[in-house]
Write an enzyme that holds these catalytic residues in place. Structure first.
Site, PDB file in Angstrom:
ATOM      1  CG  HIS A   6      -2.047  -1.000   1.104  1.00  0.00           C
ATOM      2  ND1 HIS A   6      -2.771  -1.416   2.190  1.00  0.00           N
ATOM      3  CD2 HIS A   6      -2.528  -1.681   0.037  1.00  0.00           C
ATOM      4  CE1 HIS A   6      -3.666  -2.319   1.800  1.00  0.00           C
ATOM      5  NE2 HIS A   6      -3.528  -2.511   0.498  1.00  0.00           N
ATOM      6  CB  CYS A  35       7.198  20.497 -12.294  1.00  0.00           C
ATOM      7  SG  CYS A  35       5.790  19.617 -11.574  1.00  0.00           S
TER       8      CYS A  35
HETATM    9  C1  BV8 Z   1      -8.609  -1.691  -5.297  1.00  0.00           C
HETATM   10  C2  BV8 Z   1      -2.861   3.145   2.404  1.00  0.00           C
HETATM   11  C3  BV8 Z   1      -9.158  -2.012  -7.581  1.00  0.00           C
HETATM   12  C4  BV8 Z   1      -3.309   4.519   2.708  1.00  0.00           C
HETATM   13  C5  BV8 Z   1      -4.785   1.658   2.584  1.00  0.00           C
HETATM   14  C6  BV8 Z   1     -15.662   0.843  -3.731  1.00  0.00           C
HETATM   15  C7  BV8 Z   1     -14.900   1.634  -4.571  1.00  0.00           C
HETATM   16  C8  BV8 Z   1     -13.551   1.376  -4.789  1.00  0.00           C
HETATM   17  C9  BV8 Z   1     -12.971   0.294  -4.172  1.00  0.00           C
HETATM   18  C10 BV8 Z   1     -13.735  -0.480  -3.339  1.00  0.00           C
HETATM   19  C11 BV8 Z   1     -15.072  -0.236  -3.116  1.00  0.00           C
HETATM   20  N1  BV8 Z   1     -15.537  -1.181  -2.230  1.00  0.00           N
HETATM   21  C12 BV8 Z   1     -14.536  -2.007  -1.901  1.00  0.00           C
HETATM   22  C13 BV8 Z   1     -13.458  -1.605  -2.569  1.00  0.00           C
HETATM   23  C14 BV8 Z   1     -12.167  -2.194  -2.527  1.00  0.00           C
HETATM   24  C15 BV8 Z   1     -11.374  -1.450  -1.464  1.00  0.00           C
HETATM   25  C16 BV8 Z   1     -11.666  -2.119  -0.124  1.00  0.00           C
HETATM   26  O1  BV8 Z   1     -11.172  -3.182   0.111  1.00  0.00           O
HETATM   27  N2  BV8 Z   1     -12.477  -1.471   0.739  1.00  0.00           N
HETATM   28  C17 BV8 Z   1     -12.768  -2.107   2.014  1.00  0.00           C
HETATM   29  C18 BV8 Z   1     -12.836  -1.058   3.104  1.00  0.00           C
HETATM   30  C19 BV8 Z   1     -14.056  -2.908   1.872  1.00  0.00           C
HETATM   31  N3  BV8 Z   1      -9.992  -1.634  -1.833  1.00  0.00           N
HETATM   32  C20 BV8 Z   1      -9.383  -0.727  -2.596  1.00  0.00           C
HETATM   33  O2  BV8 Z   1      -9.884   0.316  -2.973  1.00  0.00           O
HETATM   34  C21 BV8 Z   1      -7.982  -1.119  -3.052  1.00  0.00           C
HETATM   35  N4  BV8 Z   1      -7.873  -0.969  -4.462  1.00  0.00           N
HETATM   36  O3  BV8 Z   1      -9.460  -2.453  -4.943  1.00  0.00           O
HETATM   37  O4  BV8 Z   1      -8.302  -1.431  -6.619  1.00  0.00           O
HETATM   38  C22 BV8 Z   1     -10.241  -0.994  -7.804  1.00  0.00           C
HETATM   39  C23 BV8 Z   1      -9.902   0.196  -8.408  1.00  0.00           C
HETATM   40  C24 BV8 Z   1     -10.921   1.107  -8.679  1.00  0.00           C
HETATM   41  C25 BV8 Z   1     -12.255   0.831  -8.325  1.00  0.00           C
HETATM   42  C26 BV8 Z   1     -12.564  -0.383  -7.665  1.00  0.00           C
HETATM   43  C27 BV8 Z   1     -11.562  -1.286  -7.395  1.00  0.00           C
HETATM   44  C28 BV8 Z   1      -6.966  -0.237  -2.368  1.00  0.00           C
HETATM   45  C29 BV8 Z   1      -6.967  -0.521  -0.884  1.00  0.00           C
HETATM   46  C30 BV8 Z   1      -5.769   0.175  -0.243  1.00  0.00           C
HETATM   47  C31 BV8 Z   1      -6.262   1.282   0.674  1.00  0.00           C
HETATM   48  N5  BV8 Z   1      -5.110   1.885   1.353  1.00  0.00           N
HETATM   49  N6  BV8 Z   1      -3.712   2.227   3.148  1.00  0.00           N
HETATM   50  C32 BV8 Z   1      -2.918   4.923   4.106  1.00  0.00           C
HETATM   51  O5  BV8 Z   1      -2.570   4.039   4.920  1.00  0.00           O
HETATM   52  O6  BV8 Z   1      -2.950   6.111   4.368  1.00  0.00           O
HETATM   53  S1  BV8 Z   1      -5.720   0.588   3.468  1.00  0.00           S
HETATM   54  C33 BV8 Z   1      -5.370   0.587   5.108  1.00  0.00           C
HETATM   55  O7  BV8 Z   1      -6.070  -0.555   5.608  1.00  0.00           O
HETATM   56  C34 BV8 Z   1      -3.916   0.335   5.504  1.00  0.00           C
HETATM   57  O8  BV8 Z   1      -3.071   0.015   4.439  1.00  0.00           O
HETATM   58  C35 BV8 Z   1      -4.052  -0.874   6.420  1.00  0.00           C
HETATM   59  O9  BV8 Z   1      -2.912  -1.590   6.532  1.00  0.00           O
HETATM   60  C36 BV8 Z   1      -5.125  -1.577   5.687  1.00  0.00           C
HETATM   61  C37 BV8 Z   1      -5.746  -2.770   6.314  1.00  0.00           C
HETATM   62  O10 BV8 Z   1      -6.048  -2.461   7.639  1.00  0.00           O
HETATM   63  P1  BV8 Z   1      -5.251  -3.313   8.747  1.00  0.00           P
HETATM   64  O11 BV8 Z   1      -3.801  -3.191   8.457  1.00  0.00           O
HETATM   65  O12 BV8 Z   1      -5.818  -4.672   8.811  1.00  0.00           O
HETATM   66  O13 BV8 Z   1      -5.532  -2.474  10.026  1.00  0.00           O
HETATM   67  P2  BV8 Z   1      -6.849  -2.531  10.954  1.00  0.00           P
HETATM   68  O14 BV8 Z   1      -6.791  -1.378  11.882  1.00  0.00           O
HETATM   69  O15 BV8 Z   1      -8.055  -2.728  10.078  1.00  0.00           O
HETATM   70  O16 BV8 Z   1      -6.677  -3.881  11.787  1.00  0.00           O
HETATM   71  C38 BV8 Z   1      -5.635  -3.979  12.744  1.00  0.00           C
HETATM   72  C39 BV8 Z   1      -5.640  -5.424  13.219  1.00  0.00           C
HETATM   73  O17 BV8 Z   1      -4.558  -5.600  14.129  1.00  0.00           O
HETATM   74  C40 BV8 Z   1      -6.911  -5.814  13.950  1.00  0.00           C
HETATM   75  O18 BV8 Z   1      -7.315  -7.105  13.521  1.00  0.00           O
HETATM   76  C41 BV8 Z   1      -6.464  -5.853  15.425  1.00  0.00           C
HETATM   77  O19 BV8 Z   1      -7.170  -6.836  16.156  1.00  0.00           O
HETATM   78  C42 BV8 Z   1      -5.028  -6.245  15.301  1.00  0.00           C
HETATM   79  N7  BV8 Z   1      -4.149  -5.797  16.377  1.00  0.00           N
HETATM   80  C43 BV8 Z   1      -4.169  -4.603  17.023  1.00  0.00           C
HETATM   81  N8  BV8 Z   1      -3.159  -4.562  17.919  1.00  0.00           N
HETATM   82  C44 BV8 Z   1      -2.476  -5.731  17.803  1.00  0.00           C
HETATM   83  C45 BV8 Z   1      -3.113  -6.525  16.827  1.00  0.00           C
HETATM   84  N9  BV8 Z   1      -2.678  -7.761  16.493  1.00  0.00           N
HETATM   85  C46 BV8 Z   1      -1.580  -8.227  17.134  1.00  0.00           C
HETATM   86  N10 BV8 Z   1      -0.924  -7.522  18.078  1.00  0.00           N
HETATM   87  C47 BV8 Z   1      -1.336  -6.286  18.440  1.00  0.00           C
HETATM   88  N11 BV8 Z   1      -0.669  -5.615  19.396  1.00  0.00           N
END
Ligand code: BV8
Length: 249
Positions: free
Chosen positions: A118, A149
């Site tokens: 990402h 630029c």
């Molecule tokens: C794509 C970078 C094709 C930015 C991030 C409608 C329109 C367009 C797209 C979509 C749509 N509907 C769905 C989609 C697809 C969409 C998507 O998946 N949406 C989700 C919300 C349903 N995906 C996309 O858009 C991707 N591209 O599909 O392209 C496309 C193109 C055009 C049109 C359609 C499709 C791009 C996705 C990338 C987004 N960018 N980040 C930034 O960071 O600023 S995502 C962001 O979420 C981060 O990268 C992060 O890493 C990622 C996932 O989250 P997690 O890392 O899992 O973090 P989270 O907080 O959720 O969970 C933490 C976990 O850790 C928990 O389980 C917790 O229990 C655990 N934890 C906490 N503490 C601990 C622990 N575990 C162990 N030890 C601990 N101490």
């Protein structure tokens, strides 16, 4: 932390090991996760900030959010979970790390066989020329920052609605399809297409291990679900692996 002998057997150094991490691996470094109780998104709606539309309509607000995150990450250090994964790269000749995190902490911990799928918020991209440069100013000198630029610079990360880098995706599909063992750490497994990687690996016969502080949508899919903090579970797991295979392949 009770870890079964069967589990340690799966971590034989001759195995092809892939690790997939999310924001949870950086939580113990003091970096808020996205969807937890102190989640980054809690203060802001993701649609307001991590999308091309948000940047187009309000680049200053989007950069203020990233500048705030860069400030937090600049104070953070890799934690024992990052260090354990860096050591795994030395133990397993066939090792690869895919991270969703944009904080750069895995590289700082020593991993080099890595895809930051990402992107990385220490890299800035010119919206006009597409050139990418590193920038570590905390706080940023100008908000929003601009290119020589004259065009705007954006964070070199993948926003919602943007496609992932084709080469990164192809390389990820390749290592996911080839691995014997996939270790999934600290991800809520909701963001596509990365959230589908565990199922892809499973279908290709990989042994799946999850480390998370709570169950996730893939917990029913994995072979071993280790509930606990990554900074505690991973060093314990690494210790047992080193003990079991000292000097052996
Ligand atoms: C794509 C970078 C094709 C930015 C991030 C409608 C329109 C367009 C797209 C979509 C749509 N509907 C769905 C989609 C697809 C969409 C998507 O998946 N949406 C989700 C919300 C349903 N995906 C996309 O858009 C991707 N591209 O599909 O392209 C496309 C193109 C055009 C049109 C359609 C499709 C791009 C996705 C990338 C987004 N960018 N980040 C930034 O960071 O600023 S995502 C962001 O979420 C981060 O990268 C992060 O890493 C990622 C996932 O989250 P997690 O890392 O899992 O973090 P989270 O907080 O959720 O969970 C933490 C976990 O850790 C928990 O389980 C917790 O229990 C655990 N934890 C906490 N503490 C601990 C622990 N575990 C162990 N030890 C601990 N101490």
């Amino acid at each position: 932390m009770e870890l079964s002998d069967n589990l340690i057997r799966e971590f034989r150094p001759s195995k092809k090991v892939v690790v997939l991490t999310g924001a949870g691996i950086s939580a113990e470094s003091g970096i808020p996760t996205f969807r937890g109780e102190d989640g980054l998104w809690k203060r802001y709606r993701v649609e307001e900030l991590a999308t091309p539309y948000a940047f187009q309509t309000n680049p200053k607000l989007v950069w203020e959010w990233y500048d705030w995150r860069r400030g937090i990450i600049a104070e953070a250090e890799p934690n024992p979970g990052h260090t354990a994964i860096a050591e795994m790269e030395q133990i397993f000749p066939d090792f690869f790390l895919i991270t969703q995190n944009v904080d750069g902490l895995h590289r700082r911990a020593g991993n080099s066989e890595i895809i930051e799928i990402h992107g990385n918020l220490w890299q800035l991209r010119c919206v006009k020329e597409g050139t990418v440069r590193e920038n570590y100013h905390v706080p940023l000198l100008d908000i929003p920052p601009t290119c020589e630029c004259g065009a705007l610079l954006r964070p070199h990360v993948v926003w919602f609605g943007e496609s992932l880098d084709k080469e990164d995706l192809a390389r990820s599909y390749n290592v996911i399809g080839e691995c014997d063992l996939l270790l999934v750490v600290g991800t809520s497994a909701v963001v596509q297409p990365v959230a589908s990687f565990p199922l892809m690996a499973k279908r290709r016969g990989a042994f799946l291990v999850e480390v998370n502080k709570e169950p996730t949508p893939i917990s029913s899919l994995v072979d071993e679900s280790l509930i606990g903090k990554a900074g505690e579970v991973l060093p314990a797991l690494l210790g047992l692996i080193k003990e079991a295979y000292r000097g052996r392949q």
